[in-house]
Scaffold this motif. Sequence first.
Motif, short mmCIF file in Angstrom:
data_model
loop_
_atom_site.label_atom_id
_atom_site.label_comp_id
_atom_site.label_asym_id
_atom_site.label_seq_id
_atom_site.Cartn_x
_atom_site.Cartn_y
_atom_site.Cartn_z
N ALA A 185 52.73 50.13 28.65
CA ALA A 185 53.05 50.29 30.08
C ALA A 185 52.00 51.17 30.75
O ALA A 185 51.54 50.88 31.85
N LYS A 186 51.59 52.25 30.06
CA LYS A 186 50.60 53.15 30.63
C LYS A 186 49.26 52.45 30.79
O LYS A 186 48.56 52.60 31.78
N THR A 187 48.91 51.62 29.78
CA THR A 187 47.65 50.89 29.84
C THR A 187 47.63 49.92 31.01
O THR A 187 46.65 49.80 31.73
N ILE A 188 48.74 49.22 31.20
CA ILE A 188 48.83 48.25 32.29
C ILE A 188 48.72 48.95 33.64
O ILE A 188 48.05 48.49 34.54
N GLN A 189 49.34 50.11 33.74
CA GLN A 189 49.34 50.82 35.02
C GLN A 189 47.99 51.45 35.32
O GLN A 189 47.68 51.74 36.46
N ASN A 190 47.16 51.66 34.29
CA ASN A 190 45.91 52.38 34.48
C ASN A 190 44.70 51.51 34.17
O ASN A 190 43.85 51.89 33.38
N LEU A 191 44.67 50.31 34.75
CA LEU A 191 43.49 49.47 34.59
C LEU A 191 42.28 50.17 35.19
O LEU A 191 42.37 50.83 36.21
N SER A 192 41.14 50.00 34.53
CA SER A 192 39.92 50.58 35.09
C SER A 192 39.52 49.80 36.33
O SER A 192 40.00 48.68 36.59
N LEU A 193 38.60 50.36 37.09
CA LEU A 193 38.12 49.70 38.31
C LEU A 193 37.56 48.32 37.97
O LEU A 193 37.84 47.34 38.67
N TYR A 194 36.80 48.23 36.89
CA TYR A 194 36.13 46.97 36.55
C TYR A 194 37.12 45.93 36.04
O TYR A 194 36.98 44.73 36.32
N GLU A 195 38.12 46.36 35.31
CA GLU A 195 39.17 45.43 34.87
C GLU A 195 39.93 44.89 36.09
O GLU A 195 40.24 43.70 36.17
N LYS A 196 40.21 45.78 37.02
CA LYS A 196 40.93 45.37 38.23
C LYS A 196 40.12 44.37 39.04
O LYS A 196 40.65 43.36 39.53
N LEU A 197 38.81 44.61 39.14
CA LEU A 197 37.96 43.69 39.90
C LEU A 197 37.84 42.34 39.19
O LEU A 197 37.92 41.29 39.83
N ASN A 198 37.64 42.37 37.88
CA ASN A 198 37.49 41.11 37.13
C ASN A 198 38.72 40.22 37.28
O ASN A 198 38.61 38.99 37.33
N GLU A 199 39.91 40.84 37.36
CA GLU A 199 41.14 40.07 37.49
C GLU A 199 41.23 39.33 38.83
O GLU A 199 41.97 38.36 38.98
N GLN A 200 40.46 39.81 39.83
CA GLN A 200 40.54 39.23 41.17
C GLN A 200 39.47 38.18 41.46
O GLN A 200 39.44 37.61 42.56
N ILE A 201 38.60 37.95 40.48
CA ILE A 201 37.52 36.98 40.71
C ILE A 201 38.04 35.56 40.41
O ILE A 201 37.89 35.02 39.32
N ASN A 202 38.69 34.99 41.39
CA ASN A 202 39.24 33.64 41.27
C ASN A 202 39.43 33.07 42.68
O ASN A 202 39.16 33.73 43.68
N ALA A 203 39.93 31.84 42.74
CA ALA A 203 40.20 31.21 44.04
C ALA A 203 41.35 31.96 44.73
O ALA A 203 42.18 32.58 44.05
N PRO A 204 41.39 31.96 46.05
CA PRO A 204 40.54 31.20 46.98
C PRO A 204 39.24 31.89 47.39
O PRO A 204 38.36 31.26 47.95
N LEU A 205 39.09 33.21 47.11
CA LEU A 205 37.87 33.90 47.54
C LEU A 205 36.65 33.39 46.79
O LEU A 205 35.55 33.31 47.35
N PHE A 206 36.83 33.06 45.52
CA PHE A 206 35.70 32.62 44.69
C PHE A 206 36.08 31.28 44.04
O PHE A 206 36.48 31.24 42.87
N PRO A 207 35.95 30.19 44.78
CA PRO A 207 36.50 28.91 44.33
C PRO A 207 35.59 28.11 43.39
O PRO A 207 36.06 27.18 42.73
N THR A 208 34.29 28.44 43.33
CA THR A 208 33.36 27.63 42.54
C THR A 208 32.79 28.45 41.38
O THR A 208 32.75 29.69 41.43
#
Length: 419
Positions: free
Chosen positions: A80-103
């Motif tokens: 639970a602690k690990t999930i709550q404390n994602l690093s900045l780069y882990e958090k950014l990597n999780e967001q690299i998908n559609a619709p902002l980055f579709p290709t």
Amino acid sequence: MKLRRSQSTQLKNRLSGTLRSWLPILQSSLEELEELLQKYESENPYMQVQSGFEEQFSAKFTHKVLYQSDNSSTTEAIEAKTIQNLSLYEKLNEQINAPLFPTPKSIDIAYAIIEEISDEGYFTGDINEIAKKVKAEPYQVESIRQRFSYLDPPGVGSVNATEAMLFQLRQSGVEEPIYSLVSDMLQDLQNLSKFKNSSNYEEALKVIRSFKNPPALDNMEDSPPVIPDLIIVEKSNGIEVQMNDLFYPDIIIEDCSLDHEFVKKKIKEARDLIDALQMRKATLYKIGLMIVEFQYDFFQGGDIKPMKLKDIAQEFDHNPSTISRAIANKYLACERGIFPMKTFFTTGIDEEVSNAVIKKFIADAIASEDKNKPLSDQKLLDMIEAKFGVKMVRRTITKYRKQMKIGGSSERKRFYQLA
């Protein structure tokens, strides 16, 4: 004579083995020391490293747990602690998908941009270099970077504080006419006063104050607590230097009666490590005594005086580089706080005034300056020369201020107006 020569040879071999171990042990910080000894332990079946480090640390620093045993009763809590404390780069990597980055191409560019984002959340790379790397046009890379303004944390991927606030504005939910006013103010921070007549000025200012700077402030990792090697204790009869033995690892030599060359060799290596550990303590203790002697006024509430590595090296009959190794990544605790030991070794403006004192004076003066009329570097120079009776040049004041990451007077004035 033969017996005496034999004893002398044994002592010489013992000392050379100890000295080989001493320098790496001396150079390690207290936090690194146990890890270093454990490497020796892995190669020596007849020694064991025992430490109350984790136990003592968690008892003394209950606000931060360094170690957690991996057992079934704590697994869920750790996850639970690990999930709550994602690093900045882990958090950014999780967001690299559609619709902002579709290709696939937009995703490749986004990942390349993430590699150039600092811990503070700013983009520090080169658009042209990234374009070459991912085989794209610079305008395409910049277009993808602009999409970062819709990622979390707001402001990430910006190139400076102004753009970080503009990125945050896009996600703020602020509506017109406030939105346009805030945008105009951010793009002309040097002339905020010209917006004061606007009926929405105060509300726009409140929006700007709500922005985080740097953008990844909430995701920046806490600095680990520092454990000092030396503790300076003030007593009624003077100042006492103490080693912080509480966190030192112990080396236990296994009892073995086997008369075998391999066993003898490994037991000798373990004894050399014990001797080296004691030499480390003795060296740091002597350095602590010398610091107290040279900097006695500091521990009584005064300023740090000029002190050079060679001053102590001469007393020890050591090379200054050895003293430099000894104080690297080492800390000293006293009633005034915890300080890197290298803090006490400063170059002098003259025999009585160190550059550390000058820097502290600059920082204190700026902290208490008139927010409507911040101190210029020339004014700071005049104040220093009047107080300390030394001659300096303005560029030295500018250099010290920049080393302390303090902006110039005009930059500070703009931020005071925002605050």
